[in-house]
Design an enzyme around this catalytic site. Structure first.
Site, PDB file in Angstrom:
ATOM      1  N   SER A 173       0.210  -5.856  -5.145  1.00 60.06           N
ATOM      2  CA  SER A 173       1.399  -5.560  -5.938  1.00 60.06           C
ATOM      3  C   SER A 173       1.322  -6.335  -7.247  1.00 60.06           C
ATOM      4  O   SER A 173       1.086  -7.546  -7.242  1.00 60.06           O
ATOM      5  CB  SER A 173       2.664  -5.971  -5.182  1.00 60.06           C
ATOM      6  OG  SER A 173       3.758  -5.928  -6.071  1.00 60.06           O
ATOM      7  N   TYR A 313       4.133   8.883  -3.114  1.00 58.05           N
ATOM      8  CA  TYR A 313       5.502   8.435  -3.341  1.00 58.05           C
ATOM      9  C   TYR A 313       6.046   9.097  -4.608  1.00 58.05           C
ATOM     10  O   TYR A 313       6.981   9.899  -4.557  1.00 58.05           O
ATOM     11  CB  TYR A 313       5.540   6.900  -3.422  1.00 58.05           C
ATOM     12  CG  TYR A 313       6.898   6.283  -3.680  1.00 58.05           C
ATOM     13  CD1 TYR A 313       7.997   7.047  -4.096  1.00 58.05           C
ATOM     14  CD2 TYR A 313       7.131   4.919  -3.500  1.00 58.05           C
ATOM     15  CE1 TYR A 313       9.242   6.482  -4.320  1.00 58.05           C
ATOM     16  CE2 TYR A 313       8.376   4.344  -3.717  1.00 58.05           C
ATOM     17  CZ  TYR A 313       9.419   5.136  -4.138  1.00 58.05           C
ATOM     18  OH  TYR A 313      10.648   4.571  -4.357  1.00 58.05           O
TER      19      TYR A 313
HETATM   20  C1  LIG Z   1       9.286   2.180  -6.637  1.00 54.32           C
HETATM   21  C2  LIG Z   1       7.988   1.822  -5.967  1.00 54.32           C
HETATM   22  C3  LIG Z   1       7.946   0.753  -5.068  1.00 54.32           C
HETATM   23  C4  LIG Z   1       6.731   0.429  -4.425  1.00 54.32           C
HETATM   24  N1  LIG Z   1       6.710  -0.604  -3.524  1.00 54.32           N
HETATM   25  C5  LIG Z   1       5.534  -0.926  -2.902  1.00 54.32           C
HETATM   26  C6  LIG Z   1       5.480  -1.963  -1.939  1.00 54.32           C
HETATM   27  O1  LIG Z   1       6.495  -2.579  -1.585  1.00 54.32           O
HETATM   28  N2  LIG Z   1       4.254  -2.271  -1.390  1.00 54.32           N
HETATM   29  C7  LIG Z   1       3.112  -1.587  -1.747  1.00 54.32           C
HETATM   30  O2  LIG Z   1       2.024  -1.881  -1.242  1.00 54.32           O
HETATM   31  N3  LIG Z   1       3.162  -0.563  -2.617  1.00 54.32           N
HETATM   32  C8  LIG Z   1       4.324  -0.221  -3.207  1.00 54.32           C
HETATM   33  N4  LIG Z   1       4.359   0.822  -4.105  1.00 54.32           N
HETATM   34  C9  LIG Z   1       3.100   1.544  -4.411  1.00 54.32           C
HETATM   35  C10 LIG Z   1       2.974   2.845  -3.633  1.00 54.32           C
HETATM   36  O3  LIG Z   1       2.927   2.605  -2.244  1.00 54.32           O
HETATM   37  C11 LIG Z   1       1.706   3.615  -4.060  1.00 54.32           C
HETATM   38  O4  LIG Z   1       0.571   2.830  -3.763  1.00 54.32           O
HETATM   39  C12 LIG Z   1       1.694   3.933  -5.550  1.00 54.32           C
HETATM   40  O5  LIG Z   1       2.992   4.268  -6.009  1.00 54.32           O
HETATM   41  C13 LIG Z   1       0.750   5.106  -5.880  1.00 54.32           C
HETATM   42  O6  LIG Z   1       1.164   6.293  -5.257  1.00 54.32           O
HETATM   43  P1  LIG Z   1       1.990   7.449  -6.039  1.00 54.32           P
HETATM   44  O7  LIG Z   1       1.283   7.692  -7.332  1.00 54.32           O
HETATM   45  O8  LIG Z   1       1.976   8.632  -5.108  1.00 54.32           O
HETATM   46  O9  LIG Z   1       3.361   6.896  -6.224  1.00 54.32           O
HETATM   47  C14 LIG Z   1       5.563   1.171  -4.729  1.00 54.32           C
HETATM   48  C15 LIG Z   1       5.629   2.250  -5.627  1.00 54.32           C
HETATM   49  C16 LIG Z   1       6.808   2.580  -6.237  1.00 54.32           C
HETATM   50  C17 LIG Z   1       6.839   3.744  -7.201  1.00 54.32           C
END
Ligand SMILES: Cc1cc2nc3c(=O)[nH]c(=O)nc-3n(C[C@H](O)[C@H](O)[C@H](O)COP(=O)(O)O)c2cc1C
Length: 358
Positions: A173, A313
């Protein structure tokens, strides 16, 4: 039902600030009557970490940080759900606003900073659902003010492993200062050894996965994959959000917000890193491909790059929950065109070309 409502709700939700809209979505999901997902076509089934996933499309960490709506999310058709991130002590995260929609880029920037209700609250909810159908994992991190971050991961593992199918160690993160330093080889080696030991001591057979940042150099990836294999963890999640800001972003003002970028602009870099990871680990441990998946085509490319499972997500913010069914139908269609009976044969098939940027 909820899939059909999203096109109507979207303008209302997008009229609100992104975090308020998200909180409302979680509340709405918590009010849904329990429902079993429709059975998936067996051609979509995937074996990984000792589980049979009904389909490979999972919900990524960060959506259901408090493990409040895991069953409702499974009811939407996800093959698995990763709740969290969770840290031991409750912590508020960064001040609001801390999440931004880059609508024209189909992207999100967040700097939540691992806001969490803490291990007790989340642990109680996961314990309450243990034994129910549906594959649920949890994403774990360390408190911002922690004096012993390694101990935080161990505490989360000991408490949560008995109630979940997998634990994802989040050292990637970008929003907790210093957290990504934990990706360094010596620390990571110690961390993974201790987490695996804590899982074993808990008597649980939960898989331990490691989630990595898209911003690491290839030498760093060499070290991480070697450490992961040496420590016998069960999988890698590639990738978390990026601190990079591609020059192509249309939402130039919002792009200057601090935080991790996710969604469509992350697709290219995270998929190349996934392919590079597959070239290093092959089929010794399963990879979970995440970053910018917003269509069946994108999910298919992740699988060709090396993903046995995928997660998403950000695209949910723009496409709504109907996207899960769209992706599953699209994957089935592609299998049919290929004359293939299952996804296993596709995993990593084009990793070398994708790693080269082809
Ligand atoms: C609002 C938000 C909060 C997230 N919180 C976490 C988290 O707590 N732990 C984590 O490993 N990844 C977290 N992520 C990352 C997502 O799990 C994912 O790896 C990343 O968003 C890429 O996927 P996407 O492009 O489909 O969103 C978060 C992403 C977003 C957008």
């Amino acid at each position: 039902m909820i899939e059909a409502l999203f096109p109507l709700a979207r303008p209302l939700l997008h009229g609100l600030d992104a975090e308020t809209a998200h909180d409302l979505t979680i509340r709405g999901l918590s009010l849904l009557p329990p429902r079993r997902p429709e059975a998936d076509d067996p051609a979509l089934a995937v074996e990984a970490f000792g589980h049979r996933f009904p389909n490979p499309v999972g919900l990524a960490a960060g959506f259901d940080k408090g493990a409040r709506v895991a069953d409702a999310l499974l009811g939407l058709g996800f093959g698995f759900v990763e709740v969290g991130g969770v840290v031991p002590q409750p912590q508020p995260g960064n001040p609001r606003p801390r999440v931004f929609r880059l609508t024209r880029d189909r992207a999100v920037i967040n700097r939540f900073g691992l806001n969490s209700e803490g291990l007790d609250a989340v642990g109680d909810r996961l314990r309450a659902r243990a034994g129910r159908e549906g594959i649920v994992g949890v994403n774990i991190g360390a408190n911002k003010e922690s004096q012993d971050r390694l101990a935080d991961y161990v505490a989360c593992t000991a408490r949560l492993a008995p109630h979940v199918a997998f634990i994802t160690v989040n050292v990637s993160s970008p929003n907790t200062p210093g957290l990504r330093d934990l990706q360094g080889e010596a620390f990571l080696d110690d961390l993974l050894a201790r987490v695996v030991a804590a899982r074993d001591e808990s008597g649980s057979r939960a898989a331990v996965l490691l989630k990595i940042a898209p911003d690491i150099a290839l030498e760093g990836l060499d070290a991480m994959t070697a450490t992961a294999l040496r420590r016998g963890i069960q999988g890698l999640v590639v990738s978390n959000t990026t601190v990079a800001r591609p020059a192509t972003l249309a939402e130039a003002t919002l792009a200057r917000e601090t935080g991790g970028l996710s969604g469509r602009p992350l697709f290219g870099p995270s998929t190349r890193l996934l392919a590079e990871t597959f070239l290093r680990v092959g089929d010794r441990i399963p990879l979970v491909g995440v970053g910018g998946i917003d269509s069946a085509e994108a999910a298919w490319t992740k699988i060709r790059a090396g993903a046995r499972l995928v997660q998403l997500y950000s695209a949910l913010v723009y496409e709504g929950p109907g996207l899960v069914g769209t992706i599953k139908r699209g994957l089935l269609q592609r299998l049919k065109v290929e004359g293939s009976t299952g996804l296993a044969a596709i995993v990593g098939r084009d990793a070398a070309a994708i790693a080269r940027g082809a």
